[in-house]
Motif scaffolding. Sequence first.
Motif: not given
Length: 253
Positions: A28-36, A38-46, A48-59
């Motif tokens: 089973a994959r990581v919760d879609d909403r959580r990962v999505l 995280g993706i939004m956080w990355r583009f909203r903040s600008g 790097a992918w490696a800096e996506v917070p842990e609350r969104y799952g592994p970067s």
Amino acid sequence: MARRGYELTDREWAIIEPLLPNKPRGVARVDDRRVLNGIMWRFRSGAAWAEVPERYGPSTTCYNRFVRWRKAGVWDRLLSTVSAEYEGDLVMIDSTCVRVHQHGATGKRGDPGDRGMGRSRGGLTSKLHALVDARGRPIGLRLTGGQVHNACEAEALIEVIPEDATLLGDKGYDSNAIREAAAARDIWANIPNRSNRKKRFGFSQWLYKQRNLVERFFNRIKQFRGIATRYDKCPENYLAAIKLVCVRLWCAH
């Protein structure tokens, strides 16, 4: 607590969730909403992918799913579905240049083409060509190098405009080829005449005032720092991110 605008609202998620792939294979994959989110956080903040917070799952999960679903056409289908019924009587066309960050400019050996980048007055830039409806919602997007003239992409965008519509564009779109492409679809091109044009065309200044909706669209998507500046080397990834942000704009209406 997540900052406002970084995460999907309940309303946005209610629209998006049924459109996502729902048949995972194997583990089973990581919760879609959580990962999505995280993706939004990355583009909203600008960031790097490696800096996506842990609350969104592994970067790496956020990045891999974003790319995998882009290759599978998920982001294209999302935007196509939510924008299926748009107000097509009046549409606006324009483009905006985006500076390419040095991290996005370094390609790998053997990378094909210009990767949607080019030298323009602002240095190394990409150009986003967009078509929006009467409510400022995107219905057509194309990405090129910053040096590409607006008129070069206009004919392709005109193909998605319904017949009998009115097209608003600035003087940069005043060419015989564009007017003929529009006329072939019974579209009235309400474009101001260039000063050196011999054959003059009808033009409504009152209608033209509404063209600012496409400029407002660019301002809205550039609130996402990862869109306002291009950090992605892959043009398909950058355009997919723009489409994902556009899905949120559609969900907000």
